[in-house]
Write a protein that holds these residues in place. Sequence first.
Motif, mmCIF file in Angstrom:
data_model
loop_
_atom_site.group_PDB
_atom_site.id
_atom_site.type_symbol
_atom_site.label_atom_id
_atom_site.label_comp_id
_atom_site.label_asym_id
_atom_site.label_seq_id
_atom_site.Cartn_x
_atom_site.Cartn_y
_atom_site.Cartn_z
ATOM 1 N N ALA A 15 0.824 -1.211 0.000
ATOM 2 C CA ALA A 15 0.000 0.000 0.000
ATOM 3 C C ALA A 15 0.855 1.256 0.000
ATOM 4 C CB ALA A 15 -0.927 -0.011 1.216
ATOM 5 N N ARG A 16 2.055 1.134 0.571
ATOM 6 C CA ARG A 16 2.937 2.287 0.631
ATOM 7 C C ARG A 16 4.183 2.041 -0.212
ATOM 8 N NH1 ARG A 16 2.933 3.648 7.157
ATOM 9 N NH2 ARG A 16 0.669 3.995 7.354
ATOM 10 N N GLY A 17 4.896 3.084 -0.486
ATOM 11 C CA GLY A 17 6.138 2.959 -1.226
ATOM 12 C C GLY A 17 6.002 3.415 -2.660
ATOM 13 N N PRO A 18 7.089 3.339 -3.405
ATOM 14 C CA PRO A 18 7.082 3.803 -4.804
ATOM 15 C C PRO A 18 6.100 3.008 -5.654
ATOM 16 C CG PRO A 18 9.318 3.382 -3.999
ATOM 17 C CD PRO A 18 8.393 2.826 -2.989
ATOM 18 N N ARG A 19 5.637 3.613 -6.688
ATOM 19 C CA ARG A 19 4.739 2.935 -7.623
ATOM 20 C C ARG A 19 5.504 1.796 -8.299
ATOM 21 N NH1 ARG A 19 1.399 5.882 -12.566
ATOM 22 N NH2 ARG A 19 0.298 4.003 -13.293
ATOM 23 N N PRO A 20 4.919 0.592 -8.335
ATOM 24 C CA PRO A 20 5.633 -0.556 -8.912
ATOM 25 C C PRO A 20 5.926 -0.355 -10.393
ATOM 26 C CG PRO A 20 3.335 -1.089 -8.517
ATOM 27 C CD PRO A 20 3.578 0.224 -7.848
ATOM 28 N N SER A 21 7.105 -0.794 -10.813
ATOM 29 C CA SER A 21 7.500 -0.626 -12.210
ATOM 30 C C SER A 21 7.238 -1.874 -13.049
ATOM 31 C CB SER A 21 8.995 -0.274 -12.279
ATOM 32 O OG SER A 21 9.764 -1.279 -11.627
ATOM 33 N N PHE A 22 6.896 -2.970 -12.403
ATOM 34 C CA PHE A 22 6.555 -4.191 -13.138
ATOM 35 C C PHE A 22 5.642 -5.019 -12.250
ATOM 36 C CE2 PHE A 22 10.564 -4.779 -10.923
ATOM 37 C CZ PHE A 22 10.377 -5.962 -10.219
ATOM 38 N N SER A 23 5.238 -6.182 -12.714
ATOM 39 C CA SER A 23 4.302 -7.022 -11.977
ATOM 40 C C SER A 23 4.960 -8.326 -11.540
ATOM 41 C CB SER A 23 3.079 -7.346 -12.856
ATOM 42 O OG SER A 23 3.490 -8.155 -13.951
ATOM 43 N N ARG A 24 4.292 -9.016 -10.630
ATOM 44 C CA ARG A 24 4.766 -10.332 -10.212
ATOM 45 C C ARG A 24 4.758 -11.294 -11.392
ATOM 46 N NH1 ARG A 24 1.669 -12.265 -5.070
ATOM 47 N NH2 ARG A 24 2.996 -10.765 -3.969
ATOM 48 N N ALA A 25 3.777 -11.126 -12.274
ATOM 49 C CA ALA A 25 3.708 -11.979 -13.470
ATOM 50 C C ALA A 25 4.905 -11.736 -14.381
ATOM 51 C CB ALA A 25 2.406 -11.724 -14.229
ATOM 52 N N ALA A 26 5.316 -10.480 -14.518
ATOM 53 C CA ALA A 26 6.469 -10.168 -15.364
ATOM 54 C C ALA A 26 7.737 -10.764 -14.767
ATOM 55 C CB ALA A 26 6.617 -8.655 -15.511
ATOM 56 N N LEU A 27 7.850 -10.726 -13.456
ATOM 57 C CA LEU A 27 8.996 -11.329 -12.788
ATOM 58 C C LEU A 27 9.026 -12.835 -13.061
ATOM 59 C CD1 LEU A 27 10.063 -10.586 -9.112
ATOM 60 C CD2 LEU A 27 10.131 -12.886 -10.043
ATOM 61 N N THR A 28 7.861 -13.458 -12.954
ATOM 62 C CA THR A 28 7.766 -14.905 -13.189
ATOM 63 C C THR A 28 8.117 -15.255 -14.624
ATOM 64 O OG1 THR A 28 5.971 -14.984 -11.551
ATOM 65 C CG2 THR A 28 6.261 -16.909 -12.968
ATOM 66 N N GLU A 29 7.604 -14.484 -15.569
ATOM 67 C CA GLU A 29 7.901 -14.729 -16.984
ATOM 68 C C GLU A 29 9.398 -14.624 -17.261
ATOM 69 O OE1 GLU A 29 5.524 -11.946 -19.085
ATOM 70 O OE2 GLU A 29 3.611 -12.883 -18.513
ATOM 71 N N ALA A 30 10.042 -13.640 -16.643
ATOM 72 C CA ALA A 30 11.489 -13.478 -16.825
ATOM 73 C C ALA A 30 12.233 -14.680 -16.265
ATOM 74 C CB ALA A 30 11.960 -12.194 -16.147
ATOM 75 N N MET A 45 18.574 -13.245 -8.050
ATOM 76 C CA MET A 45 17.822 -11.995 -7.938
ATOM 77 C C MET A 45 18.493 -10.893 -8.755
ATOM 78 S SD MET A 45 15.300 -13.000 -6.160
ATOM 79 C CE MET A 45 14.398 -11.657 -5.384
ATOM 80 N N ARG A 46 19.816 -10.905 -8.787
ATOM 81 C CA ARG A 46 20.540 -9.904 -9.575
ATOM 82 C C ARG A 46 20.241 -10.072 -11.066
ATOM 83 N NH1 ARG A 46 25.092 -6.970 -8.339
ATOM 84 N NH2 ARG A 46 25.391 -8.215 -6.452
ATOM 85 N N ARG A 47 20.246 -11.320 -11.544
ATOM 86 C CA ARG A 47 19.993 -11.570 -12.962
ATOM 87 C C ARG A 47 18.566 -11.200 -13.326
ATOM 88 N NH1 ARG A 47 21.199 -15.189 -17.208
ATOM 89 N NH2 ARG A 47 19.896 -14.467 -18.942
ATOM 90 N N LEU A 48 17.608 -11.541 -12.458
ATOM 91 C CA LEU A 48 16.215 -11.190 -12.725
ATOM 92 C C LEU A 48 16.042 -9.672 -12.792
ATOM 93 C CD1 LEU A 48 14.350 -13.754 -10.436
ATOM 94 C CD2 LEU A 48 14.213 -13.629 -12.925
ATOM 95 N N ALA A 49 16.670 -8.993 -11.864
ATOM 96 C CA ALA A 49 16.568 -7.535 -11.850
ATOM 97 C C ALA A 49 17.128 -6.939 -13.139
ATOM 98 C CB ALA A 49 17.307 -6.968 -10.644
ATOM 99 N N ALA A 50 18.248 -7.479 -13.599
ATOM 100 C CA ALA A 50 18.841 -6.979 -14.836
ATOM 101 C C ALA A 50 17.906 -7.195 -16.019
ATOM 102 C CB ALA A 50 20.186 -7.669 -15.081
ATOM 103 N N ASP A 51 17.291 -8.364 -16.092
ATOM 104 C CA ASP A 51 16.372 -8.650 -17.189
ATOM 105 C C ASP A 51 15.137 -7.759 -17.152
ATOM 106 O OD1 ASP A 51 18.141 -10.796 -17.745
ATOM 107 O OD2 ASP A 51 16.462 -11.973 -18.548
ATOM 108 N N LEU A 52 14.743 -7.358 -15.949
ATOM 109 C CA LEU A 52 13.554 -6.520 -15.798
ATOM 110 C C LEU A 52 13.886 -5.031 -15.845
ATOM 111 C CD1 LEU A 52 11.874 -8.565 -12.945
ATOM 112 C CD2 LEU A 52 10.929 -8.254 -15.247
#
Length: 249
Positions: A15-30, A45-52
Motif C-alpha cells: 500500500a505504501r512505497g514507490p509505484r511498482p515498475s513491473f508485476s509479479r507476473a512479469a517477474l515470473t515470466e522473466a 535476484m541480480r539476474r532477474l533484476a537486470a532482465d527486468l
Amino acid sequence: MQDHENLWTRPEHPARGPRPSFSRAALTEAAIRIADAEGLEAISMRRLAADLGAGTMSLYRYVTGKDEVFDLMIDTAVGEYLPEDRQPPGDWAEGLRLLAWQARRTMLRHPWLASLAAGRPQAGPNSARLMETALGMLDGLGLTVDEMLTLVGAVFAYVHGHIQSELAEVEATRRLGLTLAQRLARHLSYIQSLIATGNYPMLERVTKEAGREYTTADDRFAYGLDRLLGGIAASLPARGGQVGPASPR
C-alpha cells in the motif's frame, strides 16, 4: 522459526512505497525465460533484476527471495496442464490420460519443472485448480479421498519419473556428444562376454529383441500410462467401469 505470510495471500503491491515498475507476473515470466534457456542455476535476484531493468532490491517488494520465485514459476507452468479453454472429459480414465500427456508436454517445454516441483509443496492457484480437476475426475467412483489422492499421485509420479529419464538421456547426449545407441555400443563387447557365460538369458533376449515395438519416448510413455490406468481401473469398485482404448494424443 518465524512464520511468513503466504505468497498467495500477500498483496502483490504494498500500500505504501514507490509505484511498482513491473508485476509479479512479469517477474515470473522473466524467471521462466531464463530457466528454459539456461537452467535454474542461471536464476538469481541480480539476474532477474537486470532482465527486468530494475534494481535488485526492488524485487523484494514482490517476493521474499528466490524460493518464492520458484513457487511462482512452478504454479505458472502447472497452469499449462489445464488450458482454460478445454473442459475435462467425462470419462475419468480419458481425463487422467489427457492430463498426463499435457503435463509431459509442459515438462518437456520447461526442463527444470519436474525436478524443481518434486517433493515441493504446491499451494498456488493453478496447483489448486489442478488438484480440484484431477480429484473431480475420480469423484463418484466409490473411492475415499485418500484413495483418490494416492491414485492421482501415482499418475503424476509416473509422468515425473518418465520425464526425468527422458531429460537425462537428452542431457547425456548433449554432454557426451553421443547418442544412446552410440553409448551402448561402447559396452557391447562386455555385454557379449556376459551373454557368453550362459547366465544372462534375459540380457541376451534384450540385445536381440529390444526396440522392435516401443521405439520412441512417446510410445514408451503411452504404453506405461495405459498399463497404469488399466491397473487403476481393475482396482476400482464395480461401478468404476473399464478403461477404454487410448484416444489420439
